[in-house]
Structures are given as C-alpha cells and as structure tokens.
Design an enzyme around this catalytic site. Sequence first.
Site, PDB file in Angstrom:
ATOM      1  N   GLN A   1       0.817  -1.208   0.000  1.00 58.25           N
ATOM      2  CA  GLN A   1       0.000   0.000   0.000  1.00 58.25           C
ATOM      3  C   GLN A   1       0.855   1.264   0.000  1.00 58.25           C
ATOM      4  O   GLN A   1       0.345   2.347  -0.255  1.00 58.25           O
ATOM      5  CB  GLN A   1      -0.907   0.020   1.237  1.00 58.25           C
ATOM      6  CG  GLN A   1      -1.983  -1.030   1.233  1.00 58.25           C
ATOM      7  CD  GLN A   1      -2.776  -1.031   2.523  1.00 58.25           C
ATOM      8  OE1 GLN A   1      -2.838  -2.049   3.199  1.00 58.25           O
ATOM      9  NE2 GLN A   1      -3.376   0.084   2.882  1.00 58.25           N
TER      10      GLN A   1
ATOM     11  N   PHE B   1      -6.316  -3.527   3.337  1.00 56.04           N
ATOM     12  CA  PHE B   1      -6.972  -3.207   4.616  1.00 56.04           C
ATOM     13  C   PHE B   1      -5.995  -2.690   5.666  1.00 56.04           C
ATOM     14  O   PHE B   1      -6.264  -2.767   6.860  1.00 56.04           O
ATOM     15  CB  PHE B   1      -7.719  -4.433   5.164  1.00 56.04           C
ATOM     16  CG  PHE B   1      -8.615  -5.102   4.170  1.00 56.04           C
ATOM     17  CD1 PHE B   1      -9.687  -4.428   3.613  1.00 56.04           C
ATOM     18  CD2 PHE B   1      -8.392  -6.414   3.787  1.00 56.04           C
ATOM     19  CE1 PHE B   1     -10.513  -5.034   2.683  1.00 56.04           C
ATOM     20  CE2 PHE B   1      -9.216  -7.035   2.860  1.00 56.04           C
ATOM     21  CZ  PHE B   1     -10.279  -6.335   2.301  1.00 56.04           C
TER      22      PHE B   1
ATOM     23  N   GLU C   1       0.538  -1.806   4.562  1.00 57.44           N
ATOM     24  CA  GLU C   1       1.088  -0.458   4.698  1.00 57.44           C
ATOM     25  C   GLU C   1       2.545  -0.524   5.150  1.00 57.44           C
ATOM     26  O   GLU C   1       3.419   0.098   4.565  1.00 57.44           O
ATOM     27  CB  GLU C   1       0.261   0.368   5.677  1.00 57.44           C
ATOM     28  CG  GLU C   1       0.748   1.806   5.801  1.00 57.44           C
ATOM     29  CD  GLU C   1      -0.163   2.687   6.625  1.00 57.44           C
ATOM     30  OE1 GLU C   1       0.306   3.751   7.070  1.00 57.44           O
ATOM     31  OE2 GLU C   1      -1.342   2.332   6.824  1.00 57.44           O
TER      32      GLU C   1
ATOM     33  N   ARG D   1      -5.107   7.675  17.283  1.00 55.70           N
ATOM     34  CA  ARG D   1      -6.389   7.798  16.583  1.00 55.70           C
ATOM     35  C   ARG D   1      -7.529   7.187  17.389  1.00 55.70           C
ATOM     36  O   ARG D   1      -8.677   7.625  17.269  1.00 55.70           O
ATOM     37  CB  ARG D   1      -6.312   7.176  15.186  1.00 55.70           C
ATOM     38  CG  ARG D   1      -7.510   7.528  14.305  1.00 55.70           C
ATOM     39  CD  ARG D   1      -7.332   7.028  12.891  1.00 55.70           C
ATOM     40  NE  ARG D   1      -6.586   7.943  12.060  1.00 55.70           N
ATOM     41  CZ  ARG D   1      -7.148   8.819  11.208  1.00 55.70           C
ATOM     42  NH1 ARG D   1      -8.454   8.929  11.136  1.00 55.70           N
ATOM     43  NH2 ARG D   1      -6.392   9.593  10.457  1.00 55.70           N
TER      44      ARG D   1
ATOM     45  N   ARG E   1      -7.817  -1.148   8.631  1.00 62.26           N
ATOM     46  CA  ARG E   1      -8.916  -0.274   8.221  1.00 62.26           C
ATOM     47  C   ARG E   1      -9.593   0.411   9.424  1.00 62.26           C
ATOM     48  O   ARG E   1     -10.254  -0.231  10.233  1.00 62.26           O
ATOM     49  CB  ARG E   1      -9.935  -1.112   7.453  1.00 62.26           C
ATOM     50  CG  ARG E   1     -10.977  -0.327   6.691  1.00 62.26           C
ATOM     51  CD  ARG E   1     -11.846  -1.285   5.915  1.00 62.26           C
ATOM     52  NE  ARG E   1     -12.745  -0.616   4.979  1.00 62.26           N
ATOM     53  CZ  ARG E   1     -13.520  -1.242   4.105  1.00 62.26           C
ATOM     54  NH1 ARG E   1     -13.507  -2.564   4.062  1.00 62.26           N
ATOM     55  NH2 ARG E   1     -14.305  -0.563   3.293  1.00 62.26           N
TER      56      ARG E   1
ATOM     57  N   ALA F   1      -5.693   5.807   5.510  1.00 64.25           N
ATOM     58  CA  ALA F   1      -6.407   6.924   6.140  1.00 64.25           C
ATOM     59  C   ALA F   1      -7.579   7.403   5.297  1.00 64.25           C
ATOM     60  O   ALA F   1      -8.001   8.558   5.419  1.00 64.25           O
ATOM     61  CB  ALA F   1      -5.452   8.086   6.436  1.00 64.25           C
TER      62      ALA F   1
ATOM     63  N   GLU G   1     -12.628   3.853   5.206  1.00 66.47           N
ATOM     64  CA  GLU G   1     -12.688   3.432   6.602  1.00 66.47           C
ATOM     65  C   GLU G   1     -13.996   3.767   7.324  1.00 66.47           C
ATOM     66  O   GLU G   1     -14.436   2.987   8.182  1.00 66.47           O
ATOM     67  CB  GLU G   1     -11.520   4.056   7.372  1.00 66.47           C
ATOM     68  CG  GLU G   1     -10.177   3.538   6.926  1.00 66.47           C
ATOM     69  CD  GLU G   1      -9.033   4.357   7.500  1.00 66.47           C
ATOM     70  OE1 GLU G   1      -8.148   3.775   8.133  1.00 66.47           O
ATOM     71  OE2 GLU G   1      -9.040   5.596   7.312  1.00 66.47           O
TER      72      GLU G   1
END
Length: 783
Positions: free
Chosen positions: A213, A244, A248, A326, A358, A531, A733
Amino acid sequence: MNKHTTELNFQTITGGVHSSPRHDSAHKHVSGTAVYIDDIAEPFGTLHAGLGLSSVAHGILKSVDLSAVRAAAGVVAVLTHDDVPGVNDISPSYMNDDPVLASGKVEFHGQPIFCVIAETREQARRAARLAKIEYEELPAEIDIWDLDVSTHRQVVTPLTLERGDAAVALADAPRRLNGRMRLGGQDHFYLEGQVSLAVPGEDDDVIVYCSTQGPSETQHMIAHALGVPSNAVTVEVRRMGGGFGGKETQANQCAAIAAIAAKKLKRAVKIRLDRDEDMVATGKRHDFAIDYDVGFDDEGRILAIDYTFALRAGFSADLSGPVGDRALFHCDNAYFLPHVRAKSAPLYTNTVSNTAFRGFGGPQGMVGAERVIDEIAFAVGKDPLEIRKLNFYDAMGVDGERNLTPYHQKVEDCIIQRIVAELEESADYAGRRHAIQEFNDKSRFVKRGMALTPVKFGISFTKTESNQAGALVHVYTDGSVHMNHGGTEMGQGLHLKVAQVVAEEFQIDLDRVKITATTTAKVPNTSPTAASSGADLNGMAAQDAARQIKERLIAFASDIYKVSRDEILFLPNRVRIGSVEISFAELVKKAYMARVQLSAAGFYKTPKIHWDRSKGRGHAFYYYAYGAACSEVSVDMLTGEYIVERTDILHDTGRSLNRVIDIGQVEGGFIQGMGWLTTEELWWDGKGRLRTHAPSTYKIPLASDRPKVFNVALTDWSQAYEPTIHRSKAVGEPPLPLGLSVLHALSDAVASVADHRICPRLDAPATPERVLMAIERLKAEKG
C-alpha cells in the site's frame, strides 16, 4: 472543424465524475485475468524464498545450525542477519526495533530468523524446517489484560488528550459509573498474501514488484536494508488482492528480503507467504483493554469522562503510536464530552507487532464511546438511542459550546442528527422496537435485539507530512491520456475514481484515459494509500496535472485562433474555440505541432490541518464523514448462536465520485466491521503461539452471515464541507464502525434476559460462546 450549435448539453462524456462506471478491473477479477504479483511471468532463473520462523515467543538464540538447510535439495543460499548489507531494520519510524531477520534474540513466536533461497518454492519451504536452533527461553508477556499501564514497558511515548477538568467534573457529577471492556484484534485476511518479486539490475539497481500500500515507504525500507540510495530502488504495484492496512508497513519485510537475495545472487527472487505463515508472522488490528470512568446527569447527559486505552502493540513500535492516538481521537465518536481525559498505553508484548488496519484505531475508540452510551442508558432506564441523540455534537457547530473535540478541534460540519433521524424513520425504528418487545414476550428460547449506532470519522493522516500526493499525466498526440499517481489499487476503485477526475477535467470519455501501475519511478515520495485519503489526495493531484495541460491548450488555442481565453470551452470530446468546434484530439495534435508541452506533474497538499502531539491540540482532520446503521438480530438463548435479521445503513459520501463503488465500500466495510466484532477471534496460547492461524480456526464472515435483509443508501443531499475533490467524501474506513450496530443489537437481545435492567457488558468479539456466557451471567445477576 464545425460551426457550433447553441445547445451545449446535448451530449455528455461517458464515465465522468458523479457517474457510476464499473470498476476498471471488475471483469478481470471475476474471470481470473487480473494480473497480481504472483501472476507476473517470472524471469528466467527466478529463485524462491522460504522463511525460517522462531518456535518460541521470547528467547536468546544460543545456536543456529543451518548446515542441513544448506545441504537440502535445490537450496542455493541461506540468508541471516549477517547478509543484510545495510541496516537490519524495517521499522517505519526508524527506531531500529524491527529487524529484517532476527539477530541474537527472538521476541515473538513466528519471528523470521533466516531465509532459504532455492530453485523452487517447495524446496525452500521444506529446507527451512531442517534448521536446528537452540534457545534460552525468557519470560514472555502475551496478553495485556493484567498488565499495569503505569509500570509496564510501552513501545512508544503514549498520548494524553485533555479538555476541561475531568477529575473535578467526575467528582461533582450526580451519577457516576466505571467499567472495563476487552476488545479483540483482527487479521486482515486479504485474498492475496504478502508477496514480492525482486529483479536485480546493473550497479545498485533493483526493481521490486510488491503487493504494498506504500510503494515509497517500501522503496525507502529496501534502500535502507541494502545500504543504497532510494534512487537505486524502484517499487511497482498494479493492484493488490486486498490490503486493509495490512500492506502499509508489513509488506516491507518480504520486499527487503527478496531484494537482498536478488542483489546477492544476481538472480530474480520471489517470496510468497502461505496463509499460515502470513497470519503468524505479520501484524494485525490491535486488541484493546478499555477502562472508563464516566459522570452523567439523571437525563443521561455525559458530564465528564476519563478513558484509558491500553493496546497490545507487540514486540516493536511499528504504527502502534499513531494507532493509539487515533483511538483517542475517536473516543468521542459523535458525542460532545464537556470534560474529558483520555490516554493511550501502547504496551510491549511478545507477540507479532500489530499494525494498521482499516480504521487505524478509530473503530476501537468508537467501541469505547458506544459502551459508555450503553452503560448510561441502562443506568437511567432509557433506550440507548435516546442517550445517543441527547449527547450528539451540535448540528453545524451553531451553539459554539457543544462542538469542541477532546483534541480542541471544532466540529463545523456535523450532520449526524439528520442522518440518524432519516434512518430512524426509514428503518421504522420505533415500530420495530415495539414488535421486538412483543416477540420477546412470547418467545422463550429465541430473543431479538436491535440497535442504531452512529459514526463520525475524521479524515486525514494525523502525520501531517503524509497529507500530500503527486500525479503524472501525459496526453498523447491522438488525444489519449496516460495517468499515473501515487495511490495504490487494492480493489477499492481508487484508480477508476482518479481516472474519472481526469476524464472530467479534459471532458473526454473515460475509455480514453489509461490506468497504469503505481511506480516510484514516476511519482516519488508518495504517502501510503491509507487513512481513507486515496481519492482525496490523488484525485486532487491528478486534477492539478490535468489543469496544467488544459491551461496550456487554452493558451495555445487563444493565440492561434485569436480569441479570448473565456471564449474557449471544453465540451464532451471536443473544444469550442470562439465560433468553431474541433475535437479534443485535433486540438492536441495541433498543440504538439506547435511544441506545446503535453505532460504535467501534479501535486496536492491538504490545507488547514495541523497537530501538536506534545500539547494534544490541533486541527487534526480536514473534515468528518458520517453514517449510521440500524441492525436487528435473533439470538438462541440456549446456545448463544445468532442471526443478523436486518441491517439498514445511511452513509454520507458527500457528492460521490462513483455511487456504485461507494455503496460497495459501505457494504464491505460494514461486513468487515461486523466480523471483527462478532466471529473473528484471535487466540494465542500460553506459549505465545497463534492458534487461530488459518481459515479452519479463524472465522471471517461468510456470504451466509450477511444480514438477511440488507438496505444500504447514501445521502443524496450531502456535500463535503471543505473543497475536496468535487466535494466528495472518503469512504474507505468510515463504514467499518457501522458494524457496531450488530454488537449492540446482540447486547440488546442478551439484556432481555434481565428485562433490560442490567447492562450486559458484552465484550468483543461477541462470539456465540461469549454471548452465551453473557446470558448466563445476567441470569445469575437477575437471581
């Protein structure tokens, strides 16, 4: 060349924005012709890699005897940490805590220690099992439930958000309660596992085809491990079979290993993990232990709250810091908290390092918020939906007081009240609530439950520098367009949406825009596709590139045809220049003949956002996306098994770029969120071995698990509060936390056992076993 007509709208382009062409690869997905990394024709002499994994959760490597491995059939080489020519670290934050291959010690069961390179994949994997490794086992921390957040090791500096005086307000509150919730993690379970193919070039060069990703981050990690500059490494990905968040940072290890082997052996090297290896050796959604202390009034209005969100980080930092952050950013969900203190605790454990998934911690924060709402509703004897509506942020922030988040950002675009009101009516919440009560009064062994839960999801990377994107657009002399940007396609339709933006800008049919692979050789220093910002960032960057070319074409036409710029209008597949019209292709050809540049690099950076982590303050998000879901379930009181009878969803995507794609994202996000909160259970034994490491032991939702009645709608009146790409909103998301409606519907059904007088405190995942235990517990408490 034709004289123009006065009617400008008799024709439209095919596939522009706010239309719904099918996913560009849909027909390839269903026919099996879509090319993924493992489908790429292998260069002659390609070798294959197999990993040697740790068999203990924590220990010193006393001896590693690989002689039998090296002697096995087909083995060409065996790599250890000594073969890493650069830095033996793939930490995304360069903390030097995440080795490519273990050195001296292992910190989780399944950690890669060595890598076998052989003529075939089977030979490599079989040889890897022949290693003789001696460990000095050390004590291992596996679970976080009993760990002391004030003393236990944390992998990164935690965050605290604070507004008002929570301690004083809690002490003064008329009513107060506290509790603790266990929230499980989740495996990404992408269809395509981790895979990379590295092809060595001359000098330091290497090309890596990788299911990632974040092509730029993977490029930088490979360069870091090889000890070469980033310009020597090219990373390319046309599409992924799902990501998902699991690709990353987690793609970096396989990519680095393949590149190291390829450069060492001067042959192409492929590594592809099987499902068991993938689940054991790669990170997952963080599981949490959530502590809450809330003060409220007799009506159920929240006055103050104190949260602690402890998360199982694993053995290294990876992304646990920002994931924990987050979670705090979303501990309010859609509710105003007058006085709040929330802190994270990313705890070290001897398990694989958990990572992006996600929602990136946001859903975990919302779970805490909704548990508090349930607790208050039972305490004051009201329907939880009443408590939710009572505590919403003020609509559009008009009050000026009930619109400030725990991180001191004003909520200026709140439309959750309207969304919930419309869904409450369309789903017949009141009527069905009454019918459920009648059903439960007559049914002894099957009880029904229902819940309507909201979502407010912040859109932007909280790492400010990640909020940028680049794109490269070429227009060829026949009027066809070649588009490249820094985002990656994992099935979500990003490439299609960006192509729609480019088609709209030039006013040409979508089939004239070529979608190409993402490569670091064309667009540098890109942010990961994460994000929920893929279309927002890359759509804007591509639009910027297209507009640069368009401006050059306008300037050229104005000069050649001697007309003012405002007399030049791009119409569907043609351009009006004064009183004449020519095709887009004809204008492009003329511009080329006049040596007009027909290529442009576009760029975009999100405005307004800023964040000071040390102070816990800032404008962390560009805007918010909203949604709500209403779910009804039936639960067998004798077994804890359940069925989702019906789900109604109303979700906000602004002025959608492609409504069909967005509806698919809402449906998929809801099902994935439902799976996380109900059936997907990760279980490690006392030795730190993941026992749910395959489809046979880990249950993702099946097609038969979807709601029997599934109604999904997008708002047709909303648009982004800020000037996003064509006023659309992110959709990757935000739909996932809609699955909370199923968890709370199950809680509602369980609560009927005690006449809705006791909060079930149903933890997640709410497996049938856990539901049954909650039923029995409530029966005992009821007496």
